[in-house]
Design an enzyme around this catalytic site. Structure first.
Site, PDB file in Angstrom:
ATOM      1  N   GLY A   7       0.474  -4.850   1.009  1.00 26.32           N
ATOM      2  CA  GLY A   7      -0.769  -4.821   0.241  1.00 26.32           C
ATOM      3  C   GLY A   7      -0.605  -5.437  -1.148  1.00 26.32           C
ATOM      4  CB  ALA A  27      -0.889  -0.021   1.228  1.00 26.38           C
ATOM      5  CD  GLU A  31      -2.794  -7.251   3.041  1.00 22.34           C
ATOM      6  OE1 GLU A  31      -2.474  -6.084   2.720  1.00 22.34           O
ATOM      7  OE2 GLU A  31      -3.371  -7.530   4.095  1.00 22.34           O
ATOM      8  CD  GLU A  75       1.859  -5.297   5.535  1.00 21.65           C
ATOM      9  OE1 GLU A  75       2.774  -6.140   5.595  1.00 21.65           O
ATOM     10  OE2 GLU A  75       0.952  -5.322   4.681  1.00 21.65           O
TER      11      GLU A  75
HETATM   12  N1  CAA Z   1       4.620   3.168  -0.717  1.00 22.49           N
HETATM   13  C1  CAA Z   1       5.055   4.313  -1.282  1.00 22.49           C
HETATM   14  N2  CAA Z   1       6.177   4.393  -2.028  1.00 22.49           N
HETATM   15  C2  CAA Z   1       6.906   3.281  -2.192  1.00 22.49           C
HETATM   16  C3  CAA Z   1       6.521   2.046  -1.621  1.00 22.49           C
HETATM   17  C4  CAA Z   1       5.312   2.012  -0.863  1.00 22.49           C
HETATM   18  N3  CAA Z   1       4.843   0.888  -0.319  1.00 22.49           N
HETATM   19  N4  CAA Z   1       7.445   1.104  -1.940  1.00 22.49           N
HETATM   20  C5  CAA Z   1       8.368   1.725  -2.703  1.00 22.49           C
HETATM   21  N5  CAA Z   1       8.056   3.044  -2.848  1.00 22.49           N
HETATM   22  C6  CAA Z   1       8.803   4.052  -3.605  1.00 22.49           C
HETATM   23  C7  CAA Z   1      10.054   4.517  -2.861  1.00 22.49           C
HETATM   24  O1  CAA Z   1       9.720   5.498  -1.905  1.00 22.49           O
HETATM   25  C8  CAA Z   1      10.887   5.050  -4.003  1.00 22.49           C
HETATM   26  O2  CAA Z   1      10.379   6.319  -4.354  1.00 22.49           O
HETATM   27  P1  CAA Z   1      11.442   7.527  -4.671  1.00 22.49           P
HETATM   28  O3  CAA Z   1      12.194   7.053  -5.890  1.00 22.49           O
HETATM   29  O4  CAA Z   1      10.539   8.687  -4.942  1.00 22.49           O
HETATM   30  O5  CAA Z   1      12.294   7.651  -3.468  1.00 22.49           O
HETATM   31  C9  CAA Z   1      10.548   4.120  -5.165  1.00 22.49           C
HETATM   32  O6  CAA Z   1       9.309   3.477  -4.803  1.00 22.49           O
HETATM   33  C10 CAA Z   1      11.594   3.024  -5.369  1.00 22.49           C
HETATM   34  O7  CAA Z   1      11.786   2.365  -4.138  1.00 22.49           O
HETATM   35  P2  CAA Z   1      13.229   2.166  -3.444  1.00 22.49           P
HETATM   36  O8  CAA Z   1      14.148   3.263  -3.855  1.00 22.49           O
HETATM   37  O9  CAA Z   1      12.988   1.988  -1.986  1.00 22.49           O
HETATM   38  O10 CAA Z   1      13.691   0.820  -4.156  1.00 22.49           O
HETATM   39  P3  CAA Z   1      14.657  -0.318  -3.539  1.00 22.49           P
HETATM   40  O11 CAA Z   1      14.900  -1.273  -4.638  1.00 22.49           O
HETATM   41  O12 CAA Z   1      15.816   0.302  -2.846  1.00 22.49           O
HETATM   42  O13 CAA Z   1      13.762  -1.043  -2.407  1.00 22.49           O
HETATM   43  C11 CAA Z   1      11.772  -2.089  -1.519  1.00 22.49           C
HETATM   44  C12 CAA Z   1      12.617  -1.763  -2.778  1.00 22.49           C
HETATM   45  C13 CAA Z   1      12.559  -3.047  -0.621  1.00 22.49           C
HETATM   46  C14 CAA Z   1      10.492  -2.760  -2.012  1.00 22.49           C
HETATM   47  C15 CAA Z   1      11.472  -0.779  -0.756  1.00 22.49           C
HETATM   48  O14 CAA Z   1      10.949   0.169  -1.674  1.00 22.49           O
HETATM   49  C16 CAA Z   1      10.470  -0.945   0.351  1.00 22.49           C
HETATM   50  O15 CAA Z   1      10.796  -1.433   1.413  1.00 22.49           O
HETATM   51  N6  CAA Z   1       9.203  -0.517   0.112  1.00 22.49           N
HETATM   52  C17 CAA Z   1       8.170  -0.544   1.136  1.00 22.49           C
HETATM   53  C18 CAA Z   1       7.629  -1.944   1.343  1.00 22.49           C
HETATM   54  C19 CAA Z   1       6.579  -1.940   2.429  1.00 22.49           C
HETATM   55  O16 CAA Z   1       6.831  -1.629   3.575  1.00 22.49           O
HETATM   56  N7  CAA Z   1       5.327  -2.332   2.060  1.00 22.49           N
HETATM   57  C20 CAA Z   1       4.210  -2.405   2.998  1.00 22.49           C
HETATM   58  C21 CAA Z   1       3.380  -1.174   2.941  1.00 22.49           C
HETATM   59  S1  CAA Z   1       2.135  -1.125   4.193  1.00 22.49           S
HETATM   60  C22 CAA Z   1       0.833  -2.026   3.594  1.00 22.49           C
HETATM   61  O17 CAA Z   1       0.897  -2.597   2.530  1.00 22.49           O
HETATM   62  C23 CAA Z   1      -0.404  -2.047   4.476  1.00 22.49           C
HETATM   63  C24 CAA Z   1      -1.523  -2.958   4.078  1.00 22.49           C
HETATM   64  O18 CAA Z   1      -1.551  -4.123   4.442  1.00 22.49           O
HETATM   65  C25 CAA Z   1      -2.677  -2.493   3.312  1.00 22.49           C
END
Ligand code: CAA
Length: 258
Positions: free
Chosen positions: A109, A66, A112, A132
């Site tokens: 998400g 998400a 999911e 999460e």
């Molecule tokens: N939300 C918003 N932006 C996101 C994102 C997310 N879930 N995942 C990645 N992005 C964005 C990053 O902020 C980045 O944007 P910028 O270039 O503007 O900085 C871009 O995507 C590329 O990401 P990274 O530079 O971080 O890429 P990476 O290869 O170094 O890492 C990753 C990849 C490990 C997937 C890392 O992006 C990450 O950890 N993302 C978050 C994953 C996460 O925590 N997901 C759970 C969200 S909560 C949820 O989903 C709740 C629910 O149950 C409904």
């Protein structure tokens, strides 16, 4: 013309394609994207030309979860009043088979959403996880429920509590995905399988999907009753007559979906 902002939708050879389309943010799922996804699924479900739906992501991720930016300032009451997950619930009502083609990250998400698919084909370099817990929250779109029903308590606990990312090989071994495929062949193999399903009598496919879903929630007794009624119902279809007649006449059946 693509009328959507966050997804790309297309249709060919009996297949409907929904592609998550925010590659710059690894297809992070914001709320308007969920609305678009759900509406696209419902449109395909009503479209007689589409027999099977394939869900995938553009770029190097299926979806990295998400959209964290969108929800970081939310309060509990905002979320309660927004009631956003009822939109996700509508995915459970899609009658046509959904195959998820997962490459790269399927996290939070995104995982999911993948678990809302009926089957998952994944690239060998795909990775799955519920990070999460590392954000001080937990899955909210069915992760704790769907994963546990799919793979059992102990394995789901490991996945959900650790927040670790697991490989496609692990997901395959635990029965989360159907196939792990060389990345360059992912779409080709997924489409090949989808076309096979598209050639089958649609009403059988529809009622088999429905019955399998009931097995997840119903007792064995209730599920057996449900299955039986669906079995009987198919004998009201022209395709049942055609399928059995073709067998007796030793020819290929021509199914009409009626
Ligand atoms: N939300 C918003 N932006 C996101 C994102 C997310 N879930 N995942 C990645 N992005 C964005 C990053 O902020 C980045 O944007 P910028 O270039 O503007 O900085 C871009 O995507 C590329 O990401 P990274 O530079 O971080 O890429 P990476 O290869 O170094 O890492 C990753 C990849 C490990 C997937 C890392 O992006 C990450 O950890 N993302 C978050 C994953 C996460 O925590 N997901 C759970 C969200 S909560 C949820 O989903 C709740 C629910 O149950 C409904």
């Amino acid at each position: 013309m693509n009328k959507h902002e966050y997804i790309a939708v297309s249709e060919r050879d009996g297949l409907g394609f929904i592609e998550l389309n925010r590659p710059k943010v690894l297809n992070a799922i914001n709320r308007p994207m969920v609305s678009e996804i759900v509406e696209a699924f419902e449109e395909f479900d009503r479209n007689d030309n589409v027999k099977v739906i394939i869900l995938s992501g553009k770029g190097r991720a299926f979806a990295a979860g998400a959209d964290i930016d969108e929800m970081s300032e939310d309060g509990a009451i905002d979320l309660e009043l927004l009631n956003q997950f009822t939109e996700w619930d509508r995915l459970a009502w899609i009658k046509k088979p959904i195959i998820g083609a997962v490459q790269g990250f399927a996290l939070g998400g995104g995982f999911e959403l993948a678990l809302c698919c009926d089957m998952l084909f994944a690239a060998e370099d795909a990775s799955f996880g519920f990070p999460e817990v590392n954000l001080g929250v937990m899955p909210g779109a069915g992760g704790t429920q769907r994963l546990t029903k799919l793979i059992g308590k102990s394995r789901a606990m490991e996945w959900l509590l650790s927040g670790d990312r697991f490989t496609a090989a692990q997901a395959l071994q635990w029965g989360v995905i159907n196939r792990a495929i060389a990345p360059e062949l992912l779409m080709e193999e997924t489409e090949k399988f989808a076309k096979k399903l598209a050639s089958k009598p649609p009403l059988s496919i529809r009622l088999i999907k429905e019955s399998v879903h009931k097995a997840v929630d119903y007792s064995l007794y209730e599920g057996m009753q449900y299955e039986r009624k669906n079995f009987y119902l198919l004998f009201a279809s022209e395709d049942q007559k055609e399928g059995m007649k073709a067998f007796v006449e030793k020819r290929k059946p021509h199914f009409k979906g009626k």
